[in-house]
Write an enzyme that holds these catalytic residues in place. Structure first.
Site, PDB file in Angstrom:
ATOM      1  N   CYS A   1       0.727  -1.116   0.098  1.00 41.32           N
ATOM      2  CA  CYS A   1       0.050  -0.116   0.074  1.00 41.32           C
ATOM      3  C   CYS A   1       0.907   1.251   0.137  1.00 41.32           C
ATOM      4  O   CYS A   1       0.541   2.362  -0.421  1.00 41.32           O
ATOM      5  CB  CYS A   1      -0.979   0.103   1.105  1.00 41.32           C
ATOM      6  SG  CYS A   1      -0.067  -0.120   2.708  1.00 41.32           S
TER       7      CYS A   1
ATOM      8  N   ARG B   1       4.399   1.359  -1.159  1.00 46.91           N
ATOM      9  CA  ARG B   1       5.366   1.488  -2.354  1.00 46.91           C
ATOM     10  C   ARG B   1       5.151   0.320  -3.411  1.00 46.91           C
ATOM     11  O   ARG B   1       4.525  -0.865  -3.101  1.00 46.91           O
ATOM     12  CB  ARG B   1       6.707   1.216  -1.820  1.00 46.91           C
ATOM     13  CG  ARG B   1       6.731  -0.081  -0.904  1.00 46.91           C
ATOM     14  CD  ARG B   1       8.561  -0.335  -0.548  1.00 46.91           C
ATOM     15  NE  ARG B   1       8.472   0.511   0.430  1.00 46.91           N
ATOM     16  CZ  ARG B   1       9.189   1.452   0.417  1.00 46.91           C
ATOM     17  NH1 ARG B   1      10.088   1.987  -0.427  1.00 46.91           N
ATOM     18  NH2 ARG B   1       9.535   2.202   1.690  1.00 46.91           N
TER      19      ARG B   1
END
Length: 418
Positions: free
Chosen positions: A50, A52
């Site tokens: 969420c 990277r």
């Protein structure tokens, strides 16, 4: 071949962009195969969370732009829009970045351990997709070992900084022994789930979970060996609460001041600790005026979180030094691979020359020539063959290059000074 880490993260891309450009687990395997098929890319791995999405790759330097083109095509984005968010780390920088990510030093919350598990999943996916070769295999294993080293040699994970942990720490300040208390938890979201697990780990055995959706309350209660009730039944059970923690999305308070007064009467005014983590508030703020009530909000927890963040930052500085050292060690291994290839080439060329001279010598011996003469000629020919290419290169080099080659030749062949 170059080693690169290319991607975007919470540092430079808003959540909308991160969501658009992320890959699910089911998408990532086929996407990696399509990336390899673009040519010039020897190895590849994909990490997508969420916070990277990054590609680790071993590729020809000229093929670097193909990653952005592939990414844009996979996600239906414009390549130029994508490039505005991408950050690239190359060679030693890519190694250091990978070790920092695995150790939690590049995370939104410094030192969080979840990223290590996510990197292990990324490695497993690359292995299953057959896109991880010897360099990425070695890099991932090295990153996992360094992350473990950071955990064992620094205190980066010894100072939790979550709201859930801080809430339990606040409760421990109120009660001599949490194990003797009954906890009532209102809500069943992520924060309440974490608090329930923390309380269970602290030895709390009486946990009541109240939620509007009773099925969710029952699911969490089973996990922590607690008891589930509907939110509508809370007033009747409120007097059981030595510790009350609330975190719901309600727009209005779910625990009123009158219900608290009634609970205190039934408890014979035995103190209650209440922690309200909701915004807007779940517990009527007028409860602060009641005797025997200790009411805290999420703002009161910030001091604990700030203190632990400071301690974690100190540990992070120690971890950074460790990561830099281990990144250099991996880089030396990478360079040794290049040297090993050159050494293999030298040995292969010498073997070719030897075999050519040996074949000619055997033909002369078969023709009946004197063995001593054949042997002397063969050794002289081998020496000339081995010296021919270096000698020719030295003679034809320009003056500057010749000076460098002369110095290198003396070192390589252990020659005496002129």
């Amino acid at each position: 071949m170059a080693l690169i880490a290319l991607g975007l993260s919470h540092h430079n891309a808003p959540v909308e962009v991160r969501s658009q450009l992320a890959f699910t687990d089911t998408e990532a395997g086929d996407a990696l195969a399509r990336l390899r098929a673009r040519g010039g890319i020897e190895e590849a791995a994909l990490l997508s969370t969420c916070n990277r999405t990054e590609v680790l790759g071993v590729l020809e330097p000229a093929a670097e732009h193909r990653i952005a083109e592939w990414w844009a095509a996979e996600r239906g984005a414009h390549p130029e829009q994508l490039r505005g968010y991408l950050r690239v780390h190359r060679d030693l920088g890519a190694v250091r970045h990978s070790l920092r990510v695995a150790s939690g030093l590049d995370s939104l919350v410094i030192g969080e351990p979840q990223i290590l598990g996510q990197m292990k999943q990324a490695y497993a996916l690359a292995e299953a997709s057959r896109t991880a070769g010897p360099i990425l295999q070695r890099l991932f294993q090295h990153a996992f070992a360094v992350a473990k080293l950071v955990r064992s040699q620094t205190e980066i994970g010894a100072h939790p900084v979550s709201v859930a942990y801080a809430a339990v720490q606040m409760a421990k300040r109120i009660f001599t022994d949490l194990r003797d208390q009954t906890a009532v938890l209102i809500g069943a979201g992520e924060t309440i789930q974490l608090i329930a697990r923390h309380l269970r780990s602290q030895g709390v055995t009486r946990i009541i979970v109240a939620n509007r959706t009773i099925a969710k309350a029952e699911h969490l209660a089973r996990e922590v060996h607690g008891y589930a009730i509907a939110l509508a039944d809370l007033p009747e059970r409120l007097s059981d609460a030595d510790l009350l923690v609330a975190s719901t999305s309600s727009r209005e308070p779910v625990v009123g001041v009158d219900a608290i007064r009634h609970a205190l009467t039934r408890r014979r005014h035995k103190p209650m600790c209440m922690i309200d983590l909701a915004v807007p508030r779940d517990i009527d703020t007028r409860a602060t005026a009641l005797d025997d009530v200790f009411l805290y909000t999420v703002d009161d927890l910030r001091q604990i979180i700030a203190q632990n963040m400071g301690l974690r930052q100190q540990a992070a500085e120690q971890a950074e030094a460790l990561v830099a050292d281990r990144a250099e060690a991996f880089n030396q291994w990478l360079e040794s691979r290049e040297v090993a290839g050159t050494i293999r080439g030298l040995r292969g060329r010498a073997t070719e020359q030897r075999d050519a001279v040996l074949a000619k010598a055997r033909r002369r011996l078969a023709a009946g020539e004197d063995p001593d003469a054949v042997l002397e000629h063969a050794l002289r020919a081998l020496a000339n063959r081995l010296a021919h290419a270096p000698s020719r290169t030295l003679r034809h080099a320009d003056p500057v290059e010749q000076a460098l080659l002369k110095s290198a030749a003396r070192k390589l062949f252990d020659l005496p000074e002129d």
